[in-house]
Design a protein around this motif. Structure first.
Motif, PDB file in Angstrom:
ATOM      1  N   MET A 195      48.999  48.195  28.940  1.00 46.96           N
ATOM      2  CA  MET A 195      48.219  47.213  28.185  1.00 46.96           C
ATOM      3  C   MET A 195      46.958  46.852  28.982  1.00 46.96           C
ATOM      4  SD  MET A 195      49.375  43.457  26.813  1.00 46.96           S
ATOM      5  CE  MET A 195      48.239  42.425  25.902  1.00 46.96           C
ATOM      6  N   ILE A 196      45.811  46.896  28.317  1.00 45.85           N
ATOM      7  CA  ILE A 196      44.543  46.594  28.966  1.00 45.85           C
ATOM      8  C   ILE A 196      44.249  45.097  28.825  1.00 45.85           C
ATOM      9  CG2 ILE A 196      42.061  47.054  28.994  1.00 45.85           C
ATOM     10  CD1 ILE A 196      42.672  49.813  27.869  1.00 45.85           C
ATOM     11  N   SER A 197      44.058  44.425  29.958  1.00 44.58           N
ATOM     12  CA  SER A 197      43.753  42.999  29.926  1.00 44.58           C
ATOM     13  C   SER A 197      42.280  42.800  29.589  1.00 44.58           C
ATOM     14  CB  SER A 197      44.050  42.349  31.291  1.00 44.58           C
ATOM     15  OG  SER A 197      45.412  42.497  31.618  1.00 44.58           O
ATOM     16  N   PRO A 198      41.958  41.761  28.822  1.00 42.22           N
ATOM     17  CA  PRO A 198      40.563  41.505  28.494  1.00 42.22           C
ATOM     18  C   PRO A 198      39.778  41.098  29.737  1.00 42.22           C
ATOM     19  CG  PRO A 198      41.954  39.673  27.779  1.00 42.22           C
ATOM     20  CD  PRO A 198      42.871  40.775  28.216  1.00 42.22           C
ATOM     21  N   ARG A 199      38.530  41.489  29.785  1.00 42.69           N
ATOM     22  CA  ARG A 199      37.672  41.134  30.908  1.00 42.69           C
ATOM     23  C   ARG A 199      37.341  39.654  30.817  1.00 42.69           C
ATOM     24  NH1 ARG A 199      32.026  40.925  31.264  1.00 42.69           N
ATOM     25  NH2 ARG A 199      31.211  41.030  33.398  1.00 42.69           N
ATOM     26  N   VAL A 200      37.610  38.926  31.890  1.00 41.74           N
ATOM     27  CA  VAL A 200      37.362  37.487  31.915  1.00 41.74           C
ATOM     28  C   VAL A 200      35.983  37.222  32.510  1.00 41.74           C
ATOM     29  CG1 VAL A 200      38.134  35.264  32.806  1.00 41.74           C
ATOM     30  CG2 VAL A 200      39.821  36.975  32.136  1.00 41.74           C
ATOM     31  N   VAL A 201      35.147  36.562  31.757  1.00 42.51           N
ATOM     32  CA  VAL A 201      33.819  36.199  32.248  1.00 42.51           C
ATOM     33  C   VAL A 201      33.953  35.010  33.186  1.00 42.51           C
ATOM     34  CG1 VAL A 201      31.548  35.342  31.584  1.00 42.51           C
ATOM     35  CG2 VAL A 201      32.688  37.062  30.181  1.00 42.51           C
ATOM     36  N   LYS A 202      33.309  35.084  34.316  1.00 43.14           N
ATOM     37  CA  LYS A 202      33.386  33.995  35.286  1.00 43.14           C
ATOM     38  C   LYS A 202      32.238  33.011  35.096  1.00 43.14           C
ATOM     39  CE  LYS A 202      35.699  36.700  38.887  1.00 43.14           C
ATOM     40  NZ  LYS A 202      36.926  35.902  38.890  1.00 43.14           N
ATOM     41  N   GLY A 203      32.519  31.741  35.376  1.00 41.28           N
ATOM     42  CA  GLY A 203      31.461  30.761  35.444  1.00 41.28           C
ATOM     43  C   GLY A 203      30.834  30.798  36.821  1.00 41.28           C
ATOM     44  N   GLY A 204      29.669  30.189  36.953  1.00 42.53           N
ATOM     45  CA  GLY A 204      29.045  30.193  38.268  1.00 42.53           C
ATOM     46  C   GLY A 204      27.680  29.557  38.279  1.00 42.53           C
ATOM     47  N   ASP A 208      40.381  25.003  35.227  1.00 46.15           N
ATOM     48  CA  ASP A 208      41.081  24.712  33.979  1.00 46.15           C
ATOM     49  C   ASP A 208      40.349  23.678  33.149  1.00 46.15           C
ATOM     50  OD1 ASP A 208      43.173  26.475  34.546  1.00 46.15           O
ATOM     51  OD2 ASP A 208      44.276  24.950  35.675  1.00 46.15           O
ATOM     52  N   ALA A 209      39.499  22.886  33.792  1.00 47.17           N
ATOM     53  CA  ALA A 209      38.826  21.803  33.072  1.00 47.17           C
ATOM     54  C   ALA A 209      37.380  21.669  33.529  1.00 47.17           C
ATOM     55  CB  ALA A 209      39.553  20.474  33.290  1.00 47.17           C
ATOM     56  N   LEU A 210      36.523  21.347  32.588  1.00 49.21           N
ATOM     57  CA  LEU A 210      35.126  21.022  32.853  1.00 49.21           C
ATOM     58  C   LEU A 210      34.848  19.692  32.167  1.00 49.21           C
ATOM     59  CD1 LEU A 210      32.169  21.666  33.697  1.00 49.21           C
ATOM     60  CD2 LEU A 210      31.937  22.868  31.511  1.00 49.21           C
ATOM     61  N   THR A 211      34.528  18.683  32.956  1.00 49.48           N
ATOM     62  CA  THR A 211      34.278  17.347  32.404  1.00 49.48           C
ATOM     63  C   THR A 211      32.791  17.162  32.170  1.00 49.48           C
ATOM     64  OG1 THR A 211      36.180  16.461  33.608  1.00 49.48           O
ATOM     65  CG2 THR A 211      34.576  14.874  32.774  1.00 49.48           C
ATOM     66  N   ARG A 225      31.124  17.999  35.736  1.00 50.54           N
ATOM     67  CA  ARG A 225      31.965  17.913  36.930  1.00 50.54           C
ATOM     68  C   ARG A 225      33.117  18.906  36.790  1.00 50.54           C
ATOM     69  NH1 ARG A 225      36.061  14.942  39.660  1.00 50.54           N
ATOM     70  NH2 ARG A 225      35.370  14.172  41.708  1.00 50.54           N
ATOM     71  N   LEU A 226      33.367  19.664  37.856  1.00 51.00           N
ATOM     72  CA  LEU A 226      34.468  20.617  37.831  1.00 51.00           C
ATOM     73  C   LEU A 226      35.040  20.767  39.228  1.00 51.00           C
ATOM     74  CD1 LEU A 226      33.443  23.548  39.182  1.00 51.00           C
ATOM     75  CD2 LEU A 226      32.138  23.624  37.079  1.00 51.00           C
ATOM     76  N   GLU A 227      36.265  21.256  39.273  1.00 51.25           N
ATOM     77  CA  GLU A 227      36.934  21.540  40.541  1.00 51.25           C
ATOM     78  C   GLU A 227      37.261  23.030  40.584  1.00 51.25           C
ATOM     79  OE1 GLU A 227      40.299  19.025  40.998  1.00 51.25           O
ATOM     80  OE2 GLU A 227      39.108  17.221  41.394  1.00 51.25           O
ATOM     81  N   ALA A 228      36.811  23.680  41.646  1.00 46.19           N
ATOM     82  CA  ALA A 228      37.025  25.118  41.787  1.00 46.19           C
ATOM     83  C   ALA A 228      37.832  25.406  43.045  1.00 46.19           C
ATOM     84  CB  ALA A 228      35.681  25.845  41.851  1.00 46.19           C
ATOM     85  N   GLU A 229      38.520  26.535  43.042  1.00 53.91           N
ATOM     86  CA  GLU A 229      39.305  26.956  44.196  1.00 53.91           C
ATOM     87  C   GLU A 229      38.703  28.214  44.801  1.00 53.91           C
ATOM     88  OE1 GLU A 229      43.385  27.438  43.240  1.00 53.91           O
ATOM     89  OE2 GLU A 229      43.678  25.367  42.598  1.00 53.91           O
TER      90      GLU A 229
END
Length: 211
Positions: free
Chosen positions: A1-10, A32-35, A62-66
């Motif tokens: 199964m081919i996973s969809p390409r996830v576009v990254k934020g940045g 998971d969240a963008l306020t 406002r966002l929290e990234a890892e």
């Protein structure tokens, strides 16, 4: 199964004059969240002014990234920089978004030493927050908080949580002739086009009748 390409934020830093991308910072994992907070700029409390706006609403994000080096450290031969520095380079790239370059500080000090009466504040590249093609906005970073949570044996950070606070820059901030102003107007027009796609509910859905 081919996973969809996830576009990254940045974040993208661009040269204001040429529009050339100077640096692109892609988030390792999309939060998971963008306020978003949108503050209305009302004209005032005078009679007859209640429906007037004195400018564009002020939007803050406002966002929290890892950032985590664990996966890269599993393949040290392919990730020599991570082995040597951990995630220091990624954190440094974020911190440079809110700091002038060393060269600019030296140049300003030289001007002050020559007796220049007014040394202009240092201008940074234009910063864009990118969250899909539908949301590319000029921003100013207002908050950068870094919590380093794990370290290697040389005390290089290998895991961190980063909190980013941003204020969207509008034509009220940079003007219509500025590249950031043009990007904001494109963002506003795109918002208008998206709102048109939402359509309008019938008054009967609200329990009202057309008189």
């Amino acid at each position: 199964m081919i996973s969809p390409r996830v576009v990254k934020g940045g974040i993208v830093e661009i040269d204001v004059i040429s529009g050339r991308a100077l640096r692109t910072i892609a988030l390792q994992y999309n939060p998971d969240a963008l306020t978003r907070t949108v503050a209305v700029q009302a004209a005032g409390g005078d009679i007859g002014q209640a429906l007037r706006l004195k400018g564009v609403a002020v939007e803050t994000l406002r966002l929290e990234a890892e950032i985590d080096a664990t996966d890269r450290l599993e393949f040290p031969a392919e990730n020599a920089a991570t082995v040597e520095f951990g995630i220091h380079p990624q954190l440094a790239a974020l911190e440079l978004l809110v700091n002038p370059r060393a060269r600019a500080l030296v140049d300003n000090d030289a001007l002050a030493a020559r007796g220049v009466l007014e040394v202009l504040p240092m201008e940074t590249p234009l910063t864009l927050f990118v969250w899909s093609r539908q949301r590319v906005v000029p921003v100013r970073l207002t908050e950068l908080s870094i919590a380093e949570e794990a370290f290697d044996t040389s005390l290089n950070p290998i895991r961190a949580k980063v909190t980013l606070g941003m204020r969207v820059l509008s034509v009220d901030d940079v003007g219509f002739g500025h590249r950031g102003g043009a990007l904001f107007m494109g963002h506003l027009r795109n918002k208008e086009a998206l709102a048109a796609r939402a359509g309008s509910a019938a008054l009967s859905a609200l329990g009202l009748e057309v008189i």
